[in-house]
Every structure is written in C-alpha cells, then in structure tokens.
Design a protein around this motif. Structure first.
Motif: not given
Length: 149
Positions: A51-52, A57-58, A62-64
């Motif tokens: 994204e420059g 985004l990834q 948040p990770k869950f």
C-alpha cells in the motif's frame, strides 16, 4: 455449419494493444507507462497487498483464535437418517460403521458421531465412535443399544 467456417460472435474478440512499436502507432514513446517513476522501469513488480509504504491491511487487523492440531472431526449422523435407512434400505439388526459407509452416510476413514435429532422406532444396536446423550437416551428408549468404539 462446419469446423472450417466457425467464427466467434461479432465484437467478442479484439486484437491486443501493441505498445512500444514507434510513434506512428500512438503507443510509442513512454509505451503507456507515463513519465519516469518506479512503475515505468523494466522489471517492476510489487508485493501483493503493498500500500505504498502505509501499514498493509493484513498487518493492521488484529489476530485472534488458533487452530487446534489435535482436533478430531466427526461425521454427524442423526437418528432420523438411521430411521430412514432402516425403513427404505430394510437394514435390520446391528448398524455398524461399515453399514453407514456402505449406504453413503460416511466414508471409511471418518469418525462417526450419532446425534439425537428425530426418533428411532425400531430396536437396533448402533456401533459408532461417539454418541450424544440425547441419542443414547432415544436408542435405549426404542429398546436398542448404543455401542461406543
């Protein structure tokens, strides 16, 4: 109509844009790449999701949760399915895993769990890897046996 005179529908095909073939083509000079910059250079490629320089985004989300590697997946078979099997396929006596595989309710490598939906009208002995409490009660109520492997 023969194979030698088949043509695609009108307007469905078109010739590709030939770039970098001189000024007369209208696509010469910068060859549709604009002036200078990274994207104008040969060999340019960008990482998926780039994204420059902004945080992608990834990485912003948040990770869950987690995947349990020891989880056992069971094929759920309800009592009403077994009742249909008894009525339509005239299965009598014991219902084993092999019988369920034979009639396509499970595959030979799957673990089978008998669930308590529906009702059982005939007294049959059912052999499976696991039973729900309600299924065991309904089998016993019908006069059958629930045998856990």
């Amino acid at each position: 109509m023969n194979l030698n005179n088949i043509k695609p529908a009108a307007g469905s095909t078109f010739s590709s844009k030939r770039i970098g073939r001189g000024q007369g083509s209208g696509k010469g000079g910068t060859s549709t790449k604009g002036h200078k910059g990274q994207k104008a250079r040969a060999g340019y490629s960008q990482k998926i999701g780039f994204e420059g320089g902004q945080m992608p985004l990834q990485r912003r989300l948040p990770k869950f949760g987690f995947k349990n590697v020891n989880r056992k997946e069971f094929r759920a078979i309800n009592l009403d399915d077994i009742q249909i099997l008894i009525e339509n396929k005239s299965v009598t006596g014991d219902i084993t895993k092999e019988v369920l595989v034979q009639f396509g309710l499970a595959t030979k490598n799957e673990l089978v769990k008998i669930m308590g939906r529906g009702e059982l009208k005939s007294a049959v002995s059912i052999t499976a890897d696991k039973f729900t409490k309600s299924a065991q009660e309904l089998i016993a109520k019908a006069g059958g046996q629930a045998i856990t492997l």
